[in-house]
Design a protein around this motif. Structure first.
Motif, PDB file in Angstrom:
ATOM      1  N   VAL B  43     -35.932 -28.276 -35.909  1.00 61.21           N
ATOM      2  CA  VAL B  43     -34.640 -28.963 -35.822  1.00 61.21           C
ATOM      3  C   VAL B  43     -33.621 -28.299 -36.738  1.00 61.21           C
ATOM      4  N   SER B  44     -34.057 -27.952 -37.948  1.00 62.76           N
ATOM      5  CA  SER B  44     -33.131 -27.355 -38.901  1.00 62.76           C
ATOM      6  C   SER B  44     -33.937 -26.723 -40.038  1.00 62.76           C
ATOM      7  N   SER B  45     -33.282 -25.876 -40.785  1.00 61.30           N
ATOM      8  CA  SER B  45     -33.889 -25.340 -42.003  1.00 61.30           C
ATOM      9  C   SER B  45     -32.779 -25.075 -43.010  1.00 61.30           C
ATOM     10  N   ALA B  46     -33.154 -25.040 -44.265  1.00 63.11           N
ATOM     11  CA  ALA B  46     -32.168 -24.797 -45.312  1.00 63.11           C
ATOM     12  C   ALA B  46     -32.818 -23.995 -46.425  1.00 63.11           C
ATOM     13  N   THR B  47     -32.056 -23.075 -46.962  1.00 65.53           N
ATOM     14  CA  THR B  47     -32.522 -22.274 -48.091  1.00 65.53           C
ATOM     15  C   THR B  47     -31.692 -22.632 -49.314  1.00 65.53           C
ATOM     16  N   ALA B  48     -32.384 -23.036 -50.369  1.00 66.74           N
ATOM     17  CA  ALA B  48     -31.675 -23.422 -51.595  1.00 66.74           C
ATOM     18  C   ALA B  48     -31.186 -22.198 -52.348  1.00 66.74           C
ATOM     19  N   SER B  50     -29.405 -22.353 -55.996  1.00 68.98           N
ATOM     20  CA  SER B  50     -28.809 -23.179 -57.070  1.00 68.98           C
ATOM     21  C   SER B  50     -28.148 -24.415 -56.474  1.00 68.98           C
ATOM     22  N   SER B  51     -28.880 -25.103 -55.613  1.00 70.93           N
ATOM     23  CA  SER B  51     -28.333 -26.242 -54.860  1.00 70.93           C
ATOM     24  C   SER B  51     -28.625 -27.551 -55.586  1.00 70.93           C
ATOM     25  N   ALA B  52     -27.614 -28.389 -55.718  1.00 72.84           N
ATOM     26  CA  ALA B  52     -27.823 -29.702 -56.334  1.00 72.84           C
ATOM     27  C   ALA B  52     -28.751 -30.550 -55.471  1.00 72.84           C
ATOM     28  N   SER B  53     -28.640 -30.410 -54.165  1.00 72.64           N
ATOM     29  CA  SER B  53     -29.506 -31.154 -53.241  1.00 72.64           C
ATOM     30  C   SER B  53     -29.460 -30.467 -51.888  1.00 72.64           C
ATOM     31  N   ILE B  54     -30.393 -30.870 -51.038  1.00 76.87           N
ATOM     32  CA  ILE B  54     -30.404 -30.410 -49.645  1.00 76.87           C
ATOM     33  C   ILE B  54     -30.506 -31.646 -48.769  1.00 76.87           C
ATOM     34  N   GLU B  55     -29.609 -31.762 -47.803  1.00 76.87           N
ATOM     35  CA  GLU B  55     -29.574 -32.943 -46.933  1.00 76.87           C
ATOM     36  C   GLU B  55     -29.726 -32.541 -45.469  1.00 76.87           C
ATOM     37  N   PHE B  56     -30.363 -33.420 -44.716  1.00 74.78           N
ATOM     38  CA  PHE B  56     -30.490 -33.234 -43.277  1.00 74.78           C
ATOM     39  C   PHE B  56     -30.089 -34.532 -42.574  1.00 74.78           C
ATOM     40  N   ASP B  57     -29.493 -34.379 -41.393  1.00 75.73           N
ATOM     41  CA  ASP B  57     -29.245 -35.532 -40.520  1.00 75.73           C
ATOM     42  C   ASP B  57     -30.527 -35.863 -39.771  1.00 75.73           C
ATOM     43  N   LEU B  58     -30.803 -37.143 -39.609  1.00 74.02           N
ATOM     44  CA  LEU B  58     -31.952 -37.585 -38.817  1.00 74.02           C
ATOM     45  C   LEU B  58     -31.438 -38.138 -37.488  1.00 74.02           C
ATOM     46  N   SER B  59     -32.228 -37.945 -36.450  1.00 68.24           N
ATOM     47  CA  SER B  59     -31.837 -38.516 -35.149  1.00 68.24           C
ATOM     48  C   SER B  59     -33.010 -39.270 -34.556  1.00 68.24           C
ATOM     49  N   SER B  60     -33.370 -38.976 -33.329  1.00 67.07           N
ATOM     50  CA  SER B  60     -34.273 -39.880 -32.625  1.00 67.07           C
ATOM     51  C   SER B  60     -35.688 -39.345 -32.434  1.00 67.07           C
ATOM     52  N   TYR B  61     -36.064 -38.271 -33.122  1.00 65.76           N
ATOM     53  CA  TYR B  61     -37.455 -37.823 -33.001  1.00 65.76           C
ATOM     54  C   TYR B  61     -38.402 -38.907 -33.525  1.00 65.76           C
ATOM     55  N   HIS B  72     -38.311 -23.894 -56.197  1.00 63.14           N
ATOM     56  CA  HIS B  72     -38.259 -23.418 -57.591  1.00 63.14           C
ATOM     57  C   HIS B  72     -37.080 -24.090 -58.296  1.00 63.14           C
ATOM     58  N   PRO B  73     -37.335 -24.813 -59.394  1.00 64.14           N
ATOM     59  CA  PRO B  73     -36.238 -25.521 -60.072  1.00 64.14           C
ATOM     60  C   PRO B  73     -35.438 -24.589 -60.974  1.00 64.14           C
ATOM     61  N   SER B  74     -34.204 -24.982 -61.221  1.00 67.11           N
ATOM     62  CA  SER B  74     -33.388 -24.204 -62.167  1.00 67.11           C
ATOM     63  C   SER B  74     -33.723 -24.594 -63.603  1.00 67.11           C
ATOM     64  N   ALA B  75     -34.111 -25.862 -63.791  1.00 64.29           N
ATOM     65  CA  ALA B  75     -34.369 -26.353 -65.148  1.00 64.29           C
ATOM     66  C   ALA B  75     -35.754 -25.925 -65.618  1.00 64.29           C
ATOM     67  N   MET B 199     -34.007 -32.109 -57.214  1.00 65.41           N
ATOM     68  CA  MET B 199     -34.836 -32.155 -58.405  1.00 65.41           C
ATOM     69  C   MET B 199     -34.349 -33.327 -59.252  1.00 65.41           C
ATOM     70  N   SER B 200     -35.248 -33.895 -60.048  1.00 63.25           N
ATOM     71  CA  SER B 200     -34.842 -35.023 -60.891  1.00 63.25           C
ATOM     72  C   SER B 200     -33.904 -34.579 -62.006  1.00 63.25           C
ATOM     73  N   SER B 201     -33.960 -33.311 -62.366  1.00 64.26           N
ATOM     74  CA  SER B 201     -32.968 -32.766 -63.300  1.00 64.26           C
ATOM     75  C   SER B 201     -32.695 -31.315 -62.909  1.00 64.26           C
ATOM     76  N   GLY B 202     -31.462 -30.925 -63.011  1.00 67.27           N
ATOM     77  CA  GLY B 202     -31.078 -29.563 -62.646  1.00 67.27           C
ATOM     78  C   GLY B 202     -31.027 -29.357 -61.146  1.00 67.27           C
ATOM     79  N   ASN B 203     -30.869 -28.116 -60.753  1.00 68.81           N
ATOM     80  CA  ASN B 203     -30.717 -27.761 -59.340  1.00 68.81           C
ATOM     81  C   ASN B 203     -32.025 -27.284 -58.725  1.00 68.81           C
ATOM     82  N   ILE B 204     -32.006 -27.192 -57.393  1.00 70.28           N
ATOM     83  CA  ILE B 204     -33.047 -26.443 -56.694  1.00 70.28           C
ATOM     84  C   ILE B 204     -32.579 -24.993 -56.710  1.00 70.28           C
ATOM     85  N   ASP B 205     -33.224 -24.211 -57.529  1.00 71.06           N
ATOM     86  CA  ASP B 205     -32.752 -22.842 -57.727  1.00 71.06           C
ATOM     87  C   ASP B 205     -33.015 -21.982 -56.491  1.00 71.06           C
ATOM     88  N   ASP B 206     -34.178 -22.193 -55.884  1.00 67.31           N
ATOM     89  CA  ASP B 206     -34.608 -21.336 -54.774  1.00 67.31           C
ATOM     90  C   ASP B 206     -35.614 -22.124 -53.949  1.00 67.31           C
TER      91      ASP B 206
END
Lengths: 219, 215
Positions: B43-48, B50-61, B72-75, B199-206
């Protein structure tokens, strides 16, 4: 003389477009392969190996950066020798030592056929702390005719040259002493070298029969 | 010269049989229709990065399956946990009520300790926090990361709660191999519209997240 056909029924008289309803086979039964440009985005079967009194089964090609996850399916793994472990290891390049450094965990739940024993516990005998041995993903497998092991193993991005390589396995075995025993094994190859090959074998004796399928999963 | 007939075409309906199509590999096709394939569909993919978060839309699957590849975290301090939540209002709020379990097995690289235990600190009882899918922290050394998967069942249901099952493995900063099983449900009959990972603290680095749909 037969009358000439000037147009096919349903065909657009200006564009010549043939509507889909004019094509008899809407399920495309005669298509045998999809072009690589089609993003199927589902597990792709890369290889299948069938054991026949095999000392080991190896997958030595197709393990590269094409896929993010390699998933192995184990179907009716039947050992020649009684009370053995089903194990795996990996190697780099074209090496055949199969001795990469592993740190891992393993825990099990089990229940015997008489209903007298149940257990959930950590399996110290199957973990490794920076070890280079073959990693057990099933233990105490019996070799009676109907006894075997089955399950899955996922290895995450074995081609990475930056990170360790995680693996997660979940198998169920028919114990030699008539237990159902489920293994939850996970760990990582503690190397930043790319893993290119995997070997599966029993801790003793041959793989009498069984099938291993290797799938690739990617975006 | 007039065409008198197309070979094998039905003379009355004009239907052309599949055998008349020469290209069995459909080389010019680049996209498949939304036919019911009955198996996993990307349906989708995302590559982090230094991302604060990654979001996806959900539908009817009926089921979504997420794979986490080398998160891999930044912190490098602060015990960064990999966690997720869902929204029922198109991503405006991520605070849906969760009841969950969380247990882990661990083994450190120096072989000093092995454990299998329930983790009361990471479960929720009608909580609205982000749900942790890892235990302890995900190490921030250059080669440390976390991988695993999460299944989310029928998020569009307006009748039932929405179950999830997660299984992940990580290297902790103190060189421990930690595997975590977390399962639970979003205790709402509202449809889940979005999912967020952070991540609970910092970014998703990769790292990469693959999102598959199954019907």
């Amino acid at each position: 003389m037969a009358q000439s056909i000037t147009r096919l029924s349903g065909v657009n008289s200006l564009s010549g477009t043939i509507p889909a309803t004019n094509i008899a086979n809407s399920t495309f039964d005669n298509i045998t392969a999809l072009p690589s440009a089609v993003p199927t985005g589902k597990p792709v079967l890369l290889s299948t190996a069938t054991a026949s009194s095999s000392s080991s089964i190896e997958f030595t090609s197709g393990i590269d950066s094409t896929y993010d996850i390699y998933q192995f399916e184990f179907i009716n793994i039947h050992p020649e020798t009684n009370n053995v472990k089903f194990t795996f290891q990996s190697d780099t390049g074209t090496n055949t030592n199969y001795n990469q450094t592993i740190t891992s965990t393993d825990f099990i739940s089990q229940h015997n056929e008489t209903g007298t024993t149940t257990e959930l516990g950590y399996a110290i005998a199957n973990d490794q702390a920076q070890g280079t041995a073959f990693q057990p993903i099933g233990q105490l497998i019996g070799n009676d005719n109907d006894e075997c092991a089955a399950g899955t193993l996922q290895v995450f991005q074995p081609s990475s040259t930056t990170y360790v390589k995680h693996f997660i396995a979940n198998t169920n075995v028919y114990r030699h002493d008539n237990y159902s025993r489920e293994h939850f094994t996970a760990g990582y190859f503690n190397t930043t070298s790319a893993l290119t090959r995997f070997r599966f074998k029993m801790s003793s004796g041959n793989l009498d029969s069984g099938k291993i399928k290797m799938y690739g999963i990617s975006a | 010269m007039s065409i008198t007939r197309i070979q094998n075409a039905n003379a009355f309906t004009g239907t052309i049989p599949a055998d008349n199509f020469a290209n069995a590999t459909l080389d010019n096709v680049t996209l498949l229709p939304n036919a019911p394939l009955g198996d996993m569909v990307l349906v989708s993919s995302a590559t982090a990065s230094s991302s604060a978060s990654i979001e996806f839309d959900l539908s009817s699957y009926k089921e979504y399956k997420f794979f986490f590849v080398n998160i891999h975290p930044s912190a490098t301090t602060g015990n960064p946990l990999f966690q997720f939540q869902c929204s029922t209002d198109n991503g405006s709020n991520y605070n849906t009520t969760i009841t969950s379990t969380h247990f882990r097995a661990g083994h450190n690289e120096n072989d000093a300790d092995q454990y299998l235990s329930y983790n009361t600190g990471k479960d929720q009882a009608q909580g609205t926090s982000f749900q942790s899918l890892t235990d302890g922290d995900v190490g921030g050394d250059n080669d440390q990361c976390q991988s695993g998967m999460l299944q989310l069942f029928n998020p569009s249901s307006t009748t039932f709660v929405k179950h999830y099952i997660g299984h992940n493995n990580s290297v902790h900063a103190n060189d421990v191999c930690g595997t975590v099983f977390s399962a639970g449900y979003f205790n709402t009959t509202s449809a889940l519209t979005n999912i967020k990972f952070q991540m609970s603290s910092g970014n998703i680095d990769d790292g990469k997240i693959l999102m598959f749909g199954i019907n």
